[in-house]
Enzyme design. Structure first.
Site, PDB file in Angstrom:
ATOM      1  NE  ARG A 169      -2.680   1.150   3.324  1.00 39.94           N
ATOM      2  CZ  ARG A 169      -2.782   0.421   4.445  1.00 39.94           C
ATOM      3  NH1 ARG A 169      -3.434  -0.720   4.439  1.00 39.94           N
ATOM      4  NH2 ARG A 169      -2.245   0.834   5.555  1.00 39.94           N
TER       5      ARG A 169
ATOM      6  CE1 TYR B 254     -13.950  16.908 -14.387  1.00 39.78           C
ATOM      7  CE2 TYR B 254     -13.638  16.135 -12.141  1.00 39.78           C
ATOM      8  CZ  TYR B 254     -13.949  15.882 -13.464  1.00 39.78           C
ATOM      9  OH  TYR B 254     -14.259  14.605 -13.862  1.00 39.78           O
TER      10      TYR B 254
ATOM     11  CG  ASP C 112      -7.462  20.135 -11.644  1.00 36.56           C
ATOM     12  OD1 ASP C 112      -6.676  19.828 -12.571  1.00 36.56           O
ATOM     13  OD2 ASP C 112      -8.530  19.527 -11.421  1.00 36.56           O
TER      14      ASP C 112
ATOM     15  CE  LYS D  47     -10.039  13.921 -17.757  1.00 30.70           C
ATOM     16  NZ  LYS D  47     -10.312  15.043 -16.870  1.00 30.70           N
TER      17      LYS D  47
HETATM   18  C1  LIG Z   1     -11.133  14.930 -15.709  1.00 34.86           C
HETATM   19  C2  LIG Z   1     -10.721  15.922 -14.716  1.00 34.86           C
HETATM   20  C3  LIG Z   1     -10.555  15.566 -13.374  1.00 34.86           C
HETATM   21  C4  LIG Z   1     -10.906  14.190 -12.854  1.00 34.86           C
HETATM   22  O1  LIG Z   1     -10.152  13.163 -13.423  1.00 34.86           O
HETATM   23  P1  LIG Z   1     -10.736  11.662 -13.442  1.00 34.86           P
HETATM   24  O2  LIG Z   1      -9.536  10.832 -13.652  1.00 34.86           O
HETATM   25  O3  LIG Z   1     -11.732  11.607 -14.553  1.00 34.86           O
HETATM   26  O4  LIG Z   1     -11.369  11.416 -12.111  1.00 34.86           O
HETATM   27  C5  LIG Z   1     -10.113  16.527 -12.489  1.00 34.86           C
HETATM   28  N1  LIG Z   1      -9.845  17.784 -12.901  1.00 34.86           N
HETATM   29  C6  LIG Z   1     -10.003  18.164 -14.182  1.00 34.86           C
HETATM   30  C7  LIG Z   1      -9.678  19.559 -14.560  1.00 34.86           C
HETATM   31  C8  LIG Z   1     -10.446  17.255 -15.123  1.00 34.86           C
HETATM   32  O5  LIG Z   1     -10.638  17.652 -16.388  1.00 34.86           O
END
Ligand SMILES: *Cc1c(COP(=O)(O)O)cnc(C)c1O
Length: 403
Positions: free
Chosen positions: A60, A113, A185, A210
């Protein structure tokens, strides 16, 4: 192992996290699966507890696969340490939970988001944490919103769906003076195009799902922090018990190899697409900070080293028939959530939720991800769909005139 720090980014991406001499000459490291890690002796067991290496004694707490990925992200973001999470959202939510406690106040950008917003609205208040939103373009005005118990200022720049660029250094300076930490973010720019720690952030989050994974075939998130915030984060993160599967983490490491070259193509295609779309009569407005007339362009140019392939535009109609004709005409853009994969996407957003800033646009917001298809194909396809939407708009207005 090759010393990777201080290498140019593209070279770093090809060398990081590999050690062929240790793994029978194989170019890539193996995928370590496991929970239990055996110690050779009582002394070795005790040493693993005390070595300052929390990854030494249980699955973990990490593995060579996970450390290779986390170390690479920490280096790219320019932070101290990174922890991987099973999704981008999980990275966002656990960071907020780790840094806030009962009685605290958090300021969040209004273009955050959506699922992060929903977590902040519905979960944080259950723990006695107060949430306020601010206009991403607030600048100096954020001083008025800071309270004695404001512990975190949470940014996303450019922000989800509408791509406003905020002044990260200015907001960080004000937050720090008030004793608050700055979390950002950083998924849109990826660690290649924005260096959060050079601009004042204490914690940077990636939805690695992404661009880092880049192929729409897995989910991952990362949280990277400076030394100051890491102390608090690491302990909480261990208590939360979040882990990510070794195959997915390996895919993250593999995605990094081509991140530079993929991003350059995403960027180039998004720029040509947005330039072509800006001139189209069906398009009211394009939101992409790399365009010289975008309101965020000056800040983007000052702070970023590139633009990714994600942008939005306002289609000049809210009429269902027009929107339906537009999406029906697209051949190369799939309709779907997420972005950052090799494939192009278009997403009907409509009207994004805003509570601290005014949404000044009529029409329909559509978010677009420029994928790795031939850029001319993408432009042709998009312009054809816009032509069809425009024909539909004109038809409707002629019918209205006739009536
Ligand atoms: C897609 C996204 C997330 C979340 O990512 P996941 O892997 O889909 O949970 C967080 N912040 C932004 C800006 C995003 O576009």
């Amino acid at each position: 192992m090759t010393k990777t720090s201080s290498l140019p980014q593209d070279t770093f991406l090809t060398h990081t996290g590999r050690n062929p001499s240790r793994y029978a000459g194989y170019v890539n490291p193996p995928i370590f699966r496991g929970s239990t890690i055996l110690a050779e002796s009582l002394e070795a067991w005790e040493a693993a507890q005390h070595s300052g290496n929390p990854y030494g004694n249980y699955g973990r707490f990490g593995s060579p696969t996970i450390s290779a990925f986390e170390d690479a992200i920490a280096e790219l973001e320019g932070g101290y340490r990174t922890q991987v999470f099973p999704s981008g959202l999980s990275a966002c939510t656990h960071t907020l939970l780790a840094l806030l406690e009962q009685g605290d106040h958090v300021l969040i950008t209004d273009n955050v988001y959506g699922p992060t917003r929903s977590f902040a609205d519905e979960i944080l208040p259950r723990y006695g944490i107060r949430v306020d939103y601010f206009d991403p373009l607030i600048g100096d005005g954020i001083r008025q919103l800071i309270e004695p118990r404001t512990r975190v200022v949470y940014l996303e720049s450019p922000g989800s769906q509408s791509f406003e660029v905020c002044d990260v250094p200015l907001l960080s300076e004000i937050a720090h003076a008030a004793g608050a930490l700055v979390v950002i973010d950083n998924s849109w720019a990826s660690p290649l195009y924005f260096k959060p720690f050079e601009h004042g952030a204490d914690v940077s989050i990636q939805a690695a799902t992404k661009y880092i994974l880049g192929h729409s075939d897995a989910l991952l998130g990362t949280v990277t922090s400076n030394v100051h915030a890491w102390d608090r984060l690491q302990k909480r993160f261990q208590q939360f018990g979040e882990t990510a599967g070794p195959e997915d983490v390996y895919l993250g490491l593999r995605g990094l190899r081509t991140l530079g070259v993929r991003l350059r193509q995403h960027s180039e295609s998004a720029l040509s697409l947005t330039q072509a779309m800006s001139r189209h009569p069906a398009v009211m407005h394009v939101m992409y900070p790399a365009l010289p007339d975008d309101p965020g362009h000056a800040l983007w140019k000052r702070d970023f080293t590139g633009a990714s392939g994600l942008f939005s535009f306002i289609l000049g109609s809210e009429d269902r028939a027009v929107i339906s004709r537009f999406f029906g005409a697209l051949q190369h853009f799939g309709i779907g959530l997420s972005w950052g994969g090799f494939e192009s996407l278009a997403l009907p957003v409509g009207r994004p939720k805003r509570t601290a800033s005014t949404w000044q646009y009529g029409g329909t917001l559509i978010r677009v991800h420029a994928g790795l298809e031939n850029p001319q194909d993408l432009i042709k396809d998009m312009c054809n769909a816009l032509d069809q939407a425009q024909a539909c708009i004109e038809q409707a207005s002629q019918q209205q005139d006739a009536a």
